[in-house]
Write a protein that holds these residues in place. Structure first.
Motif, PDB file in Angstrom:
ATOM      1  N   VAL A  11      45.702  26.758  60.223  1.00 58.64           N
ATOM      2  CA  VAL A  11      46.962  27.077  59.549  1.00 58.64           C
ATOM      3  C   VAL A  11      46.806  26.906  58.038  1.00 58.64           C
ATOM      4  N   GLN A  12      46.156  25.837  57.612  1.00 60.18           N
ATOM      5  CA  GLN A  12      45.933  25.609  56.190  1.00 60.18           C
ATOM      6  C   GLN A  12      45.024  26.678  55.588  1.00 60.18           C
ATOM      7  N   ILE A  13      44.001  27.087  56.323  1.00 61.84           N
ATOM      8  CA  ILE A  13      43.093  28.128  55.843  1.00 61.84           C
ATOM      9  C   ILE A  13      43.833  29.447  55.699  1.00 61.84           C
ATOM     10  N   LYS A  14      44.676  29.778  56.665  1.00 55.74           N
ATOM     11  CA  LYS A  14      45.452  31.018  56.617  1.00 55.74           C
ATOM     12  C   LYS A  14      46.350  31.034  55.386  1.00 55.74           C
ATOM     13  N   LYS A  15      47.083  29.949  55.129  1.00 54.65           N
ATOM     14  CA  LYS A  15      47.978  29.890  53.975  1.00 54.65           C
ATOM     15  C   LYS A  15      47.209  29.969  52.664  1.00 54.65           C
ATOM     16  N   ALA A  16      46.041  29.327  52.585  1.00 59.59           N
ATOM     17  CA  ALA A  16      45.250  29.328  51.355  1.00 59.59           C
ATOM     18  C   ALA A  16      44.708  30.717  51.042  1.00 59.59           C
ATOM     19  N   VAL A  17      44.224  31.444  52.063  1.00 58.69           N
ATOM     20  CA  VAL A  17      43.686  32.786  51.844  1.00 58.69           C
ATOM     21  C   VAL A  17      44.809  33.750  51.459  1.00 58.69           C
ATOM     22  N   GLU A  18      45.960  33.637  52.128  1.00 59.15           N
ATOM     23  CA  GLU A  18      47.084  34.508  51.797  1.00 59.15           C
ATOM     24  C   GLU A  18      47.565  34.270  50.371  1.00 59.15           C
TER      25      GLU A  18
END
Length: 96
Positions: free
Chosen positions: A34-41
């Motif tokens: 979830v953290q990786i998804k938010k950071a890339v977005e």
């Protein structure tokens, strides 16, 4: 805490990006999907549809030199493969 350490720019990951919109990143070892998804977005202004993660183990090496036997290892890291929505892409050469 920075989630994304650096993008992975190899032949295999570049080919995946061109064919199926999948891009690779070296990420923090404690980061979850979830953290990786938010950071890339947030960093690349894309919509992430899927995140796959893997822990890459350190490789041990042994070298025979003039001064004797030297052993060492590479660093362990966490790798994330991120798939973005169709029609969107990440250009590592212009966004950095």
């Amino acid at each position: 805490m920075s989630i994304i350490v650096k993008p992975i720019v190899t032949e295999k990951v570049t080919r995946q990006g061109e064919l199926s919109n999948r891009f690779g990143f070296v990420v923090d070892k404690k980061a979850n999907k979830v953290q990786i998804k938010k950071a890339v977005e947030a960093a690349y202004n894309v919509t992430v549809t899927e995140v796959n993660t893997m822990n890459v183990r350190p490789d041990r090496t042994t070298k025979y030199t003039k001064s004797g036997l030297i052993s060492g290892k590479t660093n362990a890291y966490k790798k994330a493969i991120v798939q973005v929505k169709d029609g969107e892409t990440i250009d590592f050469y212009n966004n950095i």
